[in-house]
Design a protein around this motif. Structure first.
Motif, PDB file in Angstrom:
ATOM      1  N   PRO A   1      42.906  86.113  29.020  1.00 30.48           N
ATOM      2  CA  PRO A   1      43.375  84.815  28.521  1.00 30.48           C
ATOM      3  C   PRO A   1      44.072  84.114  29.680  1.00 30.48           C
ATOM      4  O   PRO A   1      45.256  84.312  29.946  1.00 30.48           O
ATOM      5  CB  PRO A   1      44.347  85.211  27.396  1.00 30.48           C
ATOM      6  CG  PRO A   1      44.822  86.568  27.765  1.00 30.48           C
ATOM      7  CD  PRO A   1      43.733  87.233  28.555  1.00 30.48           C
ATOM      8  N   THR A   2      43.322  83.296  30.413  1.00 32.79           N
ATOM      9  CA  THR A   2      43.712  82.919  31.773  1.00 32.79           C
ATOM     10  C   THR A   2      44.950  82.034  31.854  1.00 32.79           C
ATOM     11  O   THR A   2      45.598  82.004  32.900  1.00 32.79           O
ATOM     12  CB  THR A   2      42.539  82.257  32.508  1.00 32.79           C
ATOM     13  OG1 THR A   2      42.026  81.180  31.728  1.00 32.79           O
ATOM     14  CG2 THR A   2      41.425  83.271  32.746  1.00 32.79           C
TER      15      THR A   2
ATOM     16  N   SER B   1      39.291  80.138  35.962  1.00 31.73           N
ATOM     17  CA  SER B   1      40.155  81.283  35.651  1.00 31.73           C
ATOM     18  C   SER B   1      41.321  81.470  36.609  1.00 31.73           C
ATOM     19  O   SER B   1      42.451  81.728  36.188  1.00 31.73           O
ATOM     20  CB  SER B   1      39.323  82.566  35.605  1.00 31.73           C
ATOM     21  OG  SER B   1      38.425  82.537  34.531  1.00 31.73           O
ATOM     22  N   TYR B   2      41.060  81.387  37.914  1.00 31.55           N
ATOM     23  CA  TYR B   2      42.112  81.582  38.903  1.00 31.55           C
ATOM     24  C   TYR B   2      42.712  80.255  39.363  1.00 31.55           C
ATOM     25  O   TYR B   2      43.402  80.209  40.393  1.00 31.55           O
ATOM     26  CB  TYR B   2      41.556  82.337  40.116  1.00 31.55           C
ATOM     27  CG  TYR B   2      41.484  83.845  39.946  1.00 31.55           C
ATOM     28  CD1 TYR B   2      42.367  84.526  39.118  1.00 31.55           C
ATOM     29  CD2 TYR B   2      40.538  84.592  40.641  1.00 31.55           C
ATOM     30  CE1 TYR B   2      42.306  85.897  38.977  1.00 31.55           C
ATOM     31  CE2 TYR B   2      40.472  85.971  40.501  1.00 31.55           C
ATOM     32  CZ  TYR B   2      41.357  86.621  39.675  1.00 31.55           C
ATOM     33  OH  TYR B   2      41.308  87.988  39.546  1.00 31.55           O
ATOM     34  N   GLY B   3      42.483  79.198  38.619  1.00 33.83           N
ATOM     35  CA  GLY B   3      42.912  77.880  39.047  1.00 33.83           C
ATOM     36  C   GLY B   3      44.276  77.472  38.525  1.00 33.83           C
ATOM     37  O   GLY B   3      45.093  78.291  38.086  1.00 33.83           O
ATOM     38  N   ASP B   4      44.519  76.172  38.567  1.00 35.79           N
ATOM     39  CA  ASP B   4      45.775  75.585  38.119  1.00 35.79           C
ATOM     40  C   ASP B   4      45.757  75.393  36.602  1.00 35.79           C
ATOM     41  O   ASP B   4      44.784  75.763  35.932  1.00 35.79           O
ATOM     42  CB  ASP B   4      46.002  74.255  38.847  1.00 35.79           C
ATOM     43  CG  ASP B   4      46.172  74.439  40.349  1.00 35.79           C
ATOM     44  OD1 ASP B   4      46.972  75.301  40.751  1.00 35.79           O
ATOM     45  OD2 ASP B   4      45.500  73.722  41.129  1.00 35.79           O
TER      46      ASP B   4
ATOM     47  N   ASN C   1      44.191  76.305  31.156  1.00 36.49           N
ATOM     48  CA  ASN C   1      43.583  76.038  32.452  1.00 36.49           C
ATOM     49  C   ASN C   1      42.566  74.911  32.323  1.00 36.49           C
ATOM     50  O   ASN C   1      42.355  74.351  31.257  1.00 36.49           O
ATOM     51  CB  ASN C   1      42.924  77.307  32.989  1.00 36.49           C
ATOM     52  CG  ASN C   1      43.923  78.258  33.626  1.00 36.49           C
ATOM     53  OD1 ASN C   1      45.109  78.220  33.315  1.00 36.49           O
ATOM     54  ND2 ASN C   1      43.454  79.126  34.509  1.00 36.49           N
ATOM     55  N   PHE C   2      41.898  74.584  33.424  1.00 38.11           N
ATOM     56  CA  PHE C   2      40.831  73.583  33.418  1.00 38.11           C
ATOM     57  C   PHE C   2      39.500  74.303  33.193  1.00 38.11           C
ATOM     58  O   PHE C   2      39.203  75.300  33.855  1.00 38.11           O
ATOM     59  CB  PHE C   2      40.819  72.822  34.742  1.00 38.11           C
ATOM     60  CG  PHE C   2      42.047  71.972  34.941  1.00 38.11           C
ATOM     61  CD1 PHE C   2      42.100  70.682  34.459  1.00 38.11           C
ATOM     62  CD2 PHE C   2      43.163  72.478  35.596  1.00 38.11           C
ATOM     63  CE1 PHE C   2      43.235  69.893  34.628  1.00 38.11           C
ATOM     64  CE2 PHE C   2      44.300  71.713  35.774  1.00 38.11           C
ATOM     65  CZ  PHE C   2      44.338  70.405  35.283  1.00 38.11           C
ATOM     66  N   HIS C   3      38.681  73.791  32.282  1.00 36.57           N
ATOM     67  CA  HIS C   3      37.540  74.524  31.760  1.00 36.57           C
ATOM     68  C   HIS C   3      36.193  73.975  32.228  1.00 36.57           C
ATOM     69  O   HIS C   3      36.095  72.837  32.686  1.00 36.57           O
ATOM     70  CB  HIS C   3      37.591  74.525  30.228  1.00 36.57           C
ATOM     71  CG  HIS C   3      38.860  75.096  29.691  1.00 36.57           C
ATOM     72  ND1 HIS C   3      39.198  76.414  29.854  1.00 36.57           N
ATOM     73  CD2 HIS C   3      39.899  74.519  29.017  1.00 36.57           C
ATOM     74  CE1 HIS C   3      40.381  76.634  29.293  1.00 36.57           C
ATOM     75  NE2 HIS C   3      40.826  75.504  28.791  1.00 36.57           N
ATOM     76  N   LEU C   4      35.161  74.812  32.055  1.00 32.18           N
ATOM     77  CA  LEU C   4      33.818  74.463  32.493  1.00 32.18           C
ATOM     78  C   LEU C   4      33.258  73.271  31.717  1.00 32.18           C
ATOM     79  O   LEU C   4      33.556  73.102  30.537  1.00 32.18           O
ATOM     80  CB  LEU C   4      32.859  75.650  32.293  1.00 32.18           C
ATOM     81  CG  LEU C   4      32.802  76.705  33.389  1.00 32.18           C
ATOM     82  CD1 LEU C   4      34.060  77.539  33.390  1.00 32.18           C
ATOM     83  CD2 LEU C   4      31.578  77.585  33.210  1.00 32.18           C
ATOM     84  N   PRO C   5      32.397  72.479  32.364  1.00 35.72           N
ATOM     85  CA  PRO C   5      31.720  71.394  31.650  1.00 35.72           C
ATOM     86  C   PRO C   5      30.901  71.928  30.477  1.00 35.72           C
ATOM     87  O   PRO C   5      30.317  73.014  30.550  1.00 35.72           O
ATOM     88  CB  PRO C   5      30.788  70.783  32.716  1.00 35.72           C
ATOM     89  CG  PRO C   5      31.358  71.214  34.024  1.00 35.72           C
ATOM     90  CD  PRO C   5      31.992  72.544  33.778  1.00 35.72           C
ATOM     91  N   GLU C   6      30.902  71.199  29.389  1.00 39.21           N
ATOM     92  CA  GLU C   6      30.080  71.486  28.208  1.00 39.21           C
ATOM     93  C   GLU C   6      30.421  72.813  27.547  1.00 39.21           C
ATOM     94  O   GLU C   6      29.637  73.353  26.764  1.00 39.21           O
ATOM     95  CB  GLU C   6      28.588  71.424  28.554  1.00 39.21           C
ATOM     96  CG  GLU C   6      28.163  70.070  29.129  1.00 39.21           C
ATOM     97  CD  GLU C   6      26.673  69.988  29.418  1.00 39.21           C
ATOM     98  OE1 GLU C   6      25.939  70.933  29.073  1.00 39.21           O
ATOM     99  OE2 GLU C   6      26.250  68.975  29.988  1.00 39.21           O
ATOM    100  N   SER C   7      31.597  73.357  27.833  1.00 35.49           N
ATOM    101  CA  SER C   7      31.988  74.654  27.266  1.00 35.49           C
ATOM    102  C   SER C   7      32.738  74.464  25.950  1.00 35.49           C
ATOM    103  O   SER C   7      33.309  73.406  25.676  1.00 35.49           O
ATOM    104  CB  SER C   7      32.879  75.419  28.252  1.00 35.49           C
ATOM    105  OG  SER C   7      34.111  74.724  28.447  1.00 35.49           O
ATOM    106  N   THR C   8      32.752  75.515  25.143  1.00 35.92           N
ATOM    107  CA  THR C   8      33.497  75.463  23.883  1.00 35.92           C
ATOM    108  C   THR C   8      34.993  75.292  24.135  1.00 35.92           C
ATOM    109  O   THR C   8      35.699  74.719  23.305  1.00 35.92           O
ATOM    110  CB  THR C   8      33.247  76.721  23.044  1.00 35.92           C
ATOM    111  OG1 THR C   8      33.681  77.882  23.776  1.00 35.92           O
ATOM    112  CG2 THR C   8      31.769  76.869  22.701  1.00 35.92           C
ATOM    113  N   LEU C   9      35.480  75.772  25.274  1.00 35.48           N
ATOM    114  CA  LEU C   9      36.900  75.632  25.593  1.00 35.48           C
ATOM    115  C   LEU C   9      37.248  74.182  25.902  1.00 35.48           C
ATOM    116  O   LEU C   9      38.314  73.690  25.506  1.00 35.48           O
ATOM    117  CB  LEU C   9      37.266  76.542  26.768  1.00 35.48           C
ATOM    118  CG  LEU C   9      36.935  78.024  26.583  1.00 35.48           C
ATOM    119  CD1 LEU C   9      37.385  78.825  27.791  1.00 35.48           C
ATOM    120  CD2 LEU C   9      37.586  78.568  25.327  1.00 35.48           C
ATOM    121  N   LEU C  10      36.374  73.497  26.624  1.00 34.71           N
ATOM    122  CA  LEU C  10      36.598  72.078  26.894  1.00 34.71           C
ATOM    123  C   LEU C  10      36.544  71.278  25.588  1.00 34.71           C
ATOM    124  O   LEU C  10      37.302  70.323  25.401  1.00 34.71           O
ATOM    125  CB  LEU C  10      35.563  71.561  27.885  1.00 34.71           C
ATOM    126  CG  LEU C  10      35.717  70.100  28.320  1.00 34.71           C
ATOM    127  CD1 LEU C  10      37.068  69.862  28.971  1.00 34.71           C
ATOM    128  CD2 LEU C  10      34.589  69.703  29.269  1.00 34.71           C
TER     129      LEU C  10
END
Length: 362
Positions: A191-192, A347-350, A310-319
């Motif tokens: 859970p990043t 994951s390792y980002g801001d 965190n900041f999430h991938l494009p088109e992802s369920t998290l976004l």
């Protein structure tokens, strides 16, 4: 809504490839409002300043286990067979992603070490295999299960996301890709949002009169399964296991009664809380359960008032989840600013703190 509504272009050099120093990541603070959102740029070290006495900070204390295994190559193969354990299907049994799946057939025996092997009991068209493990030297079922887990922990590799493009795994990821409060073994991904916390930050938060509550959701493939359909209403999340203790549910329900702010550390925490409050018909229910909740714009939040993520991938369920929480246009604007200001992503980002939500107080 369409999957393309959640697309954005990210320069590849903004994808974090190595861990940040805990507690020192950049943090964007976003307050949704009519028109342009209010955006501040801070360090995560100032996160305690954003919380107040009486707030409840909820953490997901799942522990990542080294779920990536490598079996001996079959005859004619040069590379080992890679297995990612994704679902505990019972004693000595797992469902797993396999690569290259086309080279594996029902009845094959995969050998991972001198003592650990697994028979392929079945395979889906999507490359998911059903495995039945065996451990040499014991016939007792409970002992075999214990030794299998120990051997997986010994030889397994931390299952980093594919966008962390390293040629070889780094042993330091075992600690770096784990929260400092991880407790319950069972996740295949961290859970990043929790990776930013240090024990010192948690102590400072508690000293401010913030109540810290731990729950558990074992992050599985459901969190990261890509959305492949154009109409997001057709997407189905895979179920993930969660647990809320009686004590945790009691503390959360008291916060509801007293109308205190509930702050979720991470999208997995949001999904757990919103699932548990629905299971309890407006109150948090305790116990072991599963959730396949899919949170998209239009969702009615009942549990969570603020979110660290965190900041999430494009088109992802998290976004899609954070867009539901803060509003699509707010998140679009925040991500444009994050790219312009060269925040690091994934994951390792801001991180980002969303200060308010649309939770129904009733």
């Amino acid at each position: 809504m369409k999957r393309s509504d959640f697309h954005y272009d990210l320069p590849s050099d903004l994808i974090a490839q190595t861990p940040r120093e805990r507690g020192r990541s950049r943090m964007m603070v976003v307050t949704p409002r009519d028109g342009e959102p209010a955006i501040e740029h801070r360090s995560f070290s100032s996160f305690p300043d954003l919380l107040g006495a009486g707030d409840v900070l909820v953490l997901n204390d799942t522990r990542v286990f080294p779920a990536r295994l490598f079996a001996e190559p079959k005859p004619g193969m040069q590379r080992p067979i890679e297995i990612l354990l994704v679902h505990d299907a019972g004693p000595m049994s797992w469902e797993a992603w396999c690569r290259p799946a086309k080279r594996v057939r029902r009845g094959d025996v995969l050998r991972f070490s001198e003592t650990l092997s697994a028979e392929v009991m079945g395979k889906s068209d999507e490359g998911v295999v059903a495995l039945r493990f065996a451990i040499a030297g014991t016939s007792d079922a409970m002992e075999a299960e214990r030794r299998m887990r120990e051997e997986v922990d010994r030889i397994g590799v931390t299952p980093l996301p594919p966008y962390i493009a390293r040629q070889t795994p780094d042993p330091t990821d075992r600690d770096a890709y784990q929260t400092v409060y991880a407790a319950e073994r069972g996740a295949i991904a961290a859970p990043t949002a929790g990776l930013h916390f240090t024990t010192a930050v948690l102590d400072e938060i508690a000293a401010r009169g913030v109540e810290i509550v731990r729950i558990t959701l074992h992050v599985g493939i459901g969190t990261f399964k890509p959305v492949k359909v154009d109409d997001i209403r057709e997407h189905r999340m895979d179920a993930e296991r969660y647990d809320i203790s009686d004590a945790a549910a009691e503390r959360l329900n008291l916060a509801l009664t007293e109308r205190r702010r509930i702050v979720a550390a991470g999208t997995t925490t949001v999904r757990t809380l919103e699932s548990a409050i629905r299971a309890g018909d407006g109150r948090f229910s305790s116990g072991h359960n599963e959730t396949s909740i899919f949170i998209t714009p239009g969702f009615e939040f009942r549990a969570v008032d603020a979110l660290l993520t965190n900041f999430h991938l494009p088109e992802s369920t998290l976004l899609m989840l954070v867009s539901a929480f803060a509003g699509i246009e707010t998140i679009r604007q925040a991500y444009r600013v994050a790219i312009r200001e060269r925040y690091l992503f994934y994951s390792y980002g801001d991180c980002m703190f969303l200060r308010s939500s649309v939770r129904n107080p009733s």
